[in-house]
Design an enzyme around this catalytic site. Structure first.
Site, PDB file in Angstrom:
ATOM      1  N   GLY B  16      17.589  -7.319 -63.031  1.00  0.00           N
ATOM      2  CA  GLY B  16      18.193  -6.734 -61.840  1.00  0.00           C
ATOM      3  C   GLY B  16      17.756  -7.396 -60.558  1.00  0.00           C
ATOM      4  O   GLY B  16      17.642  -6.755 -59.519  1.00  0.00           O
ATOM      5  N   SER B  42      14.113  -3.401 -65.349  1.00  0.00           N
ATOM      6  CA  SER B  42      12.928  -2.564 -65.362  1.00  0.00           C
ATOM      7  C   SER B  42      12.320  -2.540 -63.978  1.00  0.00           C
ATOM      8  O   SER B  42      12.121  -3.586 -63.352  1.00  0.00           O
ATOM      9  CB  SER B  42      11.922  -3.120 -66.364  1.00  0.00           C
ATOM     10  OG  SER B  42      10.656  -2.535 -66.121  1.00  0.00           O
ATOM     11  N   ILE B  45       9.156  -4.606 -63.346  1.00  0.00           N
ATOM     12  CA  ILE B  45       9.168  -6.057 -63.181  1.00  0.00           C
ATOM     13  C   ILE B  45       9.692  -6.380 -61.792  1.00  0.00           C
ATOM     14  O   ILE B  45      10.798  -5.986 -61.422  1.00  0.00           O
ATOM     15  CB  ILE B  45      10.062  -6.729 -64.239  1.00  0.00           C
ATOM     16  CG1 ILE B  45       9.572  -6.357 -65.641  1.00  0.00           C
ATOM     17  CG2 ILE B  45      10.090  -8.234 -64.040  1.00  0.00           C
ATOM     18  CD1 ILE B  45      10.488  -6.819 -66.751  1.00  0.00           C
ATOM     19  N   VAL B  48      12.001 -11.991 -57.775  1.00  0.00           N
ATOM     20  CA  VAL B  48      11.526 -13.105 -56.947  1.00  0.00           C
ATOM     21  C   VAL B  48      12.019 -12.905 -55.520  1.00  0.00           C
ATOM     22  O   VAL B  48      11.245 -12.815 -54.583  1.00  0.00           O
ATOM     23  CB  VAL B  48      11.982 -14.441 -57.538  1.00  0.00           C
ATOM     24  CG1 VAL B  48      11.642 -15.566 -56.571  1.00  0.00           C
ATOM     25  CG2 VAL B  48      11.299 -14.673 -58.865  1.00  0.00           C
ATOM     26  N   LYS B  81      23.466 -19.142 -40.074  1.00  0.00           N
ATOM     27  CA  LYS B  81      22.713 -20.370 -40.320  1.00  0.00           C
ATOM     28  C   LYS B  81      23.644 -21.573 -40.193  1.00  0.00           C
ATOM     29  O   LYS B  81      24.680 -21.625 -40.850  1.00  0.00           O
ATOM     30  CB  LYS B  81      22.124 -20.324 -41.741  1.00  0.00           C
ATOM     31  CG  LYS B  81      21.441 -21.611 -42.163  1.00  0.00           C
ATOM     32  CD  LYS B  81      20.944 -21.547 -43.597  1.00  0.00           C
ATOM     33  CE  LYS B  81      20.442 -22.916 -44.041  1.00  0.00           C
ATOM     34  NZ  LYS B  81      20.167 -22.956 -45.486  1.00  0.00           N
TER      35      LYS B  81
END
Lengths: 484, 515
Positions: B16, B42, B45, B48, B81
């Site tokens: 996810g 989960s 977890i 990143v 950007k």
């Protein structure tokens, strides 16, 4: 600190056909202070780019950059407009399907999905609009250049276009001599110091451009010259030319499967041209029947390409770089794209010392990609059941197999670098050639509204466009008045 | 309805994070009744979630899903950007902006940069960035969307800088609104069919079994399905891209203005990013652990950020490379489970997006036989490999095209042998100032020119035709172009001003922006 290369001092263009003359003109425009010489010699019958009377939409944009805009070609070289080619018989007897140019014109009808995501280059899951503008215009016989969203290719009278380019090149100082090409004299590094020319002695130059047709008289003499044979991929070995018919002004070309092979009928202001690419089973009777009379000319050839079109300081263009049947207008398109690529990667005088192979390698890499696309587009003509029953099976390249498989199973047209066709054009071509388009992944959307809006806009385009012969007559009349 | 559901392909997305929810949202939204999407994740977890800077392609993704740009930007505290400012890469003290846009105009068929090289030689040229609207707008901290025509105002593009920890949840809410089922749980076992090797079920810690036809592996670096379960091989690129850690550290804004660009500053053993969002600035030091320790790297990033840190540095570990095949059996890896390339050119979300795009194009739905056709799988892998390989070469260029010899790290990257595909491109540039052309994948001529010239890698020669026009004339033309660029920039609103104006359309003003 970067230093400018020294300009080429002299370029010899071998071959005075359309390819050679246009190459010389292009080089003269790029290098106004360089000595440019054309050596002309008798033409080979299978120099299809040299005798080409049409090309793809890219061609007239490139010719305009050479100082040969479309209106001049219309006024002085018998120019006329082609919006599409209609293929007859590729999906079985009695079938007819259109191959128009250009991207699909109504953005709302595109699956914006990949266009938006991938930056516009990939043409996956493209949908056909409900009725192509080009087809509607061609059916109605109405057209004038500049209609929004309509793309066209140009036809011309090859000798007149060549004369026009010669006049322009001569006025810009391009030199011209005549004579057959003899032996090369190589220097220690394998660079061509000069070629013998019958009656003129040895001709030296920094760069030699080989436009001598299928014989590739210059390139073939260079160390490392090799040919890649396309015989297994393309079945046609001979082309017959019919007697030109009456002048016809029409917006579509026709390519039909006949018992003798494929028949290309190209309307034009100097007469309807008929070209027949024969199947192995063809006989005299079927050839005459297909052409509607005895052929007036024929050309035998073996399809293939130079494994490297640029060796040492010799660059082969058009028929000297690749030989293939005259279909789709690809022959002139290929030659012009090669000229364009040579201009992009134009070397300096240092080429005579052969110190830097990078531009040559890049030219050969991209020419090979371009030629591979040409082979595959032609090969697609022999993939349908109807075509195979006439021409027999062909060896299908990995790239053509990928293109056909993805198109027929998934409606996708994978992107290929250096393709002469847009992805959407390739999709139209494949459909016209009897390769049924697979369904895309995305669920069908209700496009009734956008289709209705599209139809409305098309009616407006149709109404705005005059009958094509009327437009042409007006243009010619206006030019005559301006002259007198 | 019942029939459509029975034919629907059951897709299980594992993970996810950003890639997982992007995949779930796009598959559910675009495939409609053809797919039934379920996502397993989960909460234990972490994700990143540092891919804060994006490429212009993300706009297509957002638009295609039918998401309103302003709403999306507000929810993710996004800024605009225009490019990336690279500092100290070619040489310490030098910088350049790689814009989403072009430089100058070609003349007589010869690309602009050849004329620039010629005038530069004569001492008559400004920095090449002065001839790029994207660069100059970025430097002036200004922004407005580009024109859609061929005019000068249409010669740049833009992307977003957003809070990646908010982007994932935004996509999650969007996906769940489309009926994507979310299952909480940790996978303990992967059930496979003995004959085909296909994954059939994910067994969770709770004992729950999640069955599916197609499994999208978005489990991040762990690559639980493609890497672990199927054992797909790994192509290691760490020799060329030795950075294998990142120390991420958000901090407060210290300036009033918000830069419409990302900054990448070279460091002794890698580089650090600086990504200005509406409410904070994202920072991180991407480093090679062979050359600097984690502690030293954390200290370095703490010392480098200009604003007050908002957290302790968080260290991530990775290896550059990709799976040999991203689609094997019925498992398709998207995002980090498929490969990793450091975010030097903000390509992470792009690579996930392209994989999703290709998966949808090649989706094994009922209309295409229902089963996976190996030809579609091969085509997917061909396209994904092409994307990765092109990005890889371009990233390597940033390291290799340097004169830096101030650290072991820079000595390594400066002197190693680059891949052949890059060596050919480099040779063509170094000798003749030409760009090897391709039109598929990422990074075309202007990008290569920006990095080559920006990092001081000038070619030995440039096109002979640059000597044909009178230098005074070329110089005047370039000055006129520069003036036109400056005029366009002057007419643009400031970046913060534009953000506020856009945000005002959605009340209330996002808190990060409120003065």
């Amino acid at each position: 600190m970067s230093a400018p290369r020294e300009l080429l001092r002299s370029v010899v263009v071998a071959g005075g056909g359309l390819t050679g003359v246009l190459a010389a003109l292009a080089l003269r425009r790029a290098l106004p202070a360089t000595q440019i010489t054309v050596i002309s010699m008798p033409q080979n019958a299978a120099a299809f780019a040299d005798r080409a009377a049409n090309a793809l939409p890219y061609a007239h944009r490139f010719l305009e950059r050479l100082g040969l805009p479309e209106d001049r070609i219309v006024l002085q070289a018998g120019g006329s407009h082609r919006l599409m080619t209609r293929y007859f018989g590729w999906s079985g007897e009695g079938s007819a399907a259109a191959f128009p140019y250009g991207a699909i014109t109504d953005p709302a009808l595109l699956t914006g999905f990949v266009r938006d995501w991938g930056g516009g280059r990939r043409g996956a899951n493209v949908q056909t609009p409900p009725g192509s503008v080009a087809e509607m215009l061609a059916d109605a016989g109405r057209y004038q250049p500049g209609l929004p969203g309509v793309e066209h290719a140009l036809r011309w009278h090859p000798a007149s276009l060549r004369d026009l380019a010669i006049g322009m090149a001569a006025s810009l100082g391009v030199q011209h001599i005549q004579g057959r090409i003899g032996a090369v004299r190589l220097d220690a590094q394998g660079i061509a110091a000069g070629f013998l020319v019958e009656g003129a002695g040895e001709i030296a130059a920094d760069l030699f451009v080989d436009c001598t047709g299928p014989a590739a008289s210059l390139l073939a003499q260079m160390p490392g010259a090799e040919r890649i044979d396309w015989s297994a991929s393309l079945p046609v070995r001979e082309v017959f030319f019919g007697k030109p018919g009456q002048p016809v002004l029409a917006l579509e070309d026709r390519v039909s499967l006949t018992p003798a092979g494929w028949l290309h009928q190209m309307p034009g202001r100097d007469g309807l041209q008929r070209t027949l690419g024969v199947a192995r089973t063809a006989n005299e009777q079927s050839v005459v029947a297909a052409l509607g009379g005895e052929p007036v000319d024929r050309a035998a050839f073996v399809p293939g390409r130079a494994s490297a079109a640029w060796l040492g300081n010799v660059v082969a263009l058009g028929d000297a770089a690749a030989v293939f049947e005259p279909l789709m207008g690809l022959n002139a398109d290929f030659a012009l794209r090669q000229i364009d690529l040579l201009l992009e990667l134009l070397p300096g005088h240092d080429i005579v010392r052969d110190i830097f192979p990078g531009e040559r390698d890049e030219y050969n890499r991209r020419t090979a990609l371009l030629a591979g696309n040409v082979r595959d587009l032609l090969g697609a003509h022999y993939c349908s059941a109807a075509a195979q029953s006439l021409f027999g099976p062909i060896a299908v390249s990995d790239t053509l197999e990928l293109a056909v498989d993805q198109f027929t199973r998934r409606g996708r047209t994978p992107f290929f670098e250096e393709s002469p066709l847009l992805e959407q054009e390739r999709a139209s071509l494949f459909s016209a050639l009897g390769l049924p388009r697979g369904r895309g992944s995305l669920p069908a959307v209700d496009d009734t509204d956008s289709a209705r809006e599209f139809a409305g806009r098309m009616r407006a385009v149709l109404q705005a466009a005059p009958p094509y012969p009327q437009w042409m007559a007006g243009v010619l009349q206006h030019a005559r008045e301006a002259q007198s | 309805m019942g029939e459509a559901n029975s034919k629907a392909v059951r897709i299980v997305v594992l993970g996810g994070g950003t890639a997982g929810w992007m995949s779930a949202a796009a598959l559910a939204r675009l495939l409609g009744p053809k797919a039934r999407v379920e996502l397993v994740e989960s909460e234990d977890i972490g994700i990143v979630g540092v891919g804060e800077a994006t490429l212009p392609h993300i706009r297509g993704f957002v638009e295609r899903l039918g998401i309103d740009e302003a709403r999306f930007m507000a929810a993710t505290h996004a800024t605009y950007k225009l490019g990336i400012d690279f500092r100290d890469f070619g040489r310490i003290g030098e910088s350049y902006i790689h814009p989403f846009g072009s430089f100058g105009e070609e003349l007589a068929g010869v690309p602009f940069h050849h004329y620039w090289l010629e005038l530069h030689r004569q001492g008559l040229a400004d920095d090449i960035g002065a001839y790029s609207l994207g660069v100059m707008a970025a430097k002036a901290n200004r922004f407005q969307p580009p024109a859609t025509d061929q005019s000068l105002a249409g010669t740049y593009g833009y992307a977003y800088q957003f809070d990646a920890t908010l982007f994932g949840p935004f996509m999650r809410d969007f996906a769940r609104g489309l009926g994507v089922k979310r299952t909480e749980g940790r996978v303990t076992h992967v059930e496979r069919d003995a004959t085909s090797g296909n994954v059939t079920e994910l067994v969770l810690e709770s004992g729950e079994r999640i069955g599916g036809d197609l499994f999208v592996d978005c489990s991040g670096f762990r690559s639980l399905l493609l890497g672990d379960a199927l054992g797909e091989g790994w192509e290691d690129w760490s020799h060329w891209l030795p950075c294998d850690r990142a120390a991420a550290l958000p901090c407060e804004h210290v300036t009033e203005e918000i830069q419409p660009y990302t900054t990448a500053t070279a460091m002794p053993a890698g580089w650090r990013w600086r990504i200005p969002l509406q409410h904070r600035v994202g920072n991180g030091y991407v480093f090679a652990s062979d050359f600097v320790s984690e502690d030293e790297a954390c200290a370095a990033i703490l010392g480098a950020v200009e604003g007050k840190p908002l957290a302790d540095p968080r260290v991530l570990r990775f290896t550059a490379g990709r799976r040999k095949r991203s689609w094997q059996n019925n498992v398709i890896a998207v995002g980090l489970a498929s490969g990793f390339l450091e975010p030097l050119e903000s390509t992470s979300i792009y690579l996930a997006q392209m994989a999703i795009t290709y998966l949808i194009e090649l989706f094994p739905d009922a209309a295409h036989g229902g089963a996976i056709d190996p030809r579609d799988r091969d085509e997917f892998n061909r396209l994904v490999d092409m994307e990765y390989d092109r990005v890889r070469d371009f990233l390597i260029l940033h390291y290799h095209a340097t004169t830096r010899d101030d650290s072991e790290f820079w000595n390594h990257v400066r002197t190693y042998q680059v891949p052949d595909t890059l060596a050919d491109k480099l040779e063509l540039w170094k000798r003749a100032g030409r760009i090897a052309k391709y039109a598929d994948g990422l990074f075309y001529d202007a990008s290569w020119i920006a990095v080559y010239i920006g990092q001081g890698l000038l070619p030995e020669t440039h096109d002979a035709r640059t000597q044909l026009p009178d230098p005074a004339q070329t110089s005047r033309a370039m000055d006129a172009f520069h003036a036109a660029v400056a005029q366009e920039v002057a007419a643009m609103p400031g970046h913060r001003e534009y953000l506020l104006r856009e945000a005002a359309r959605l009340a209330p003003v996002p808190e990060g922006l409120a003065a």
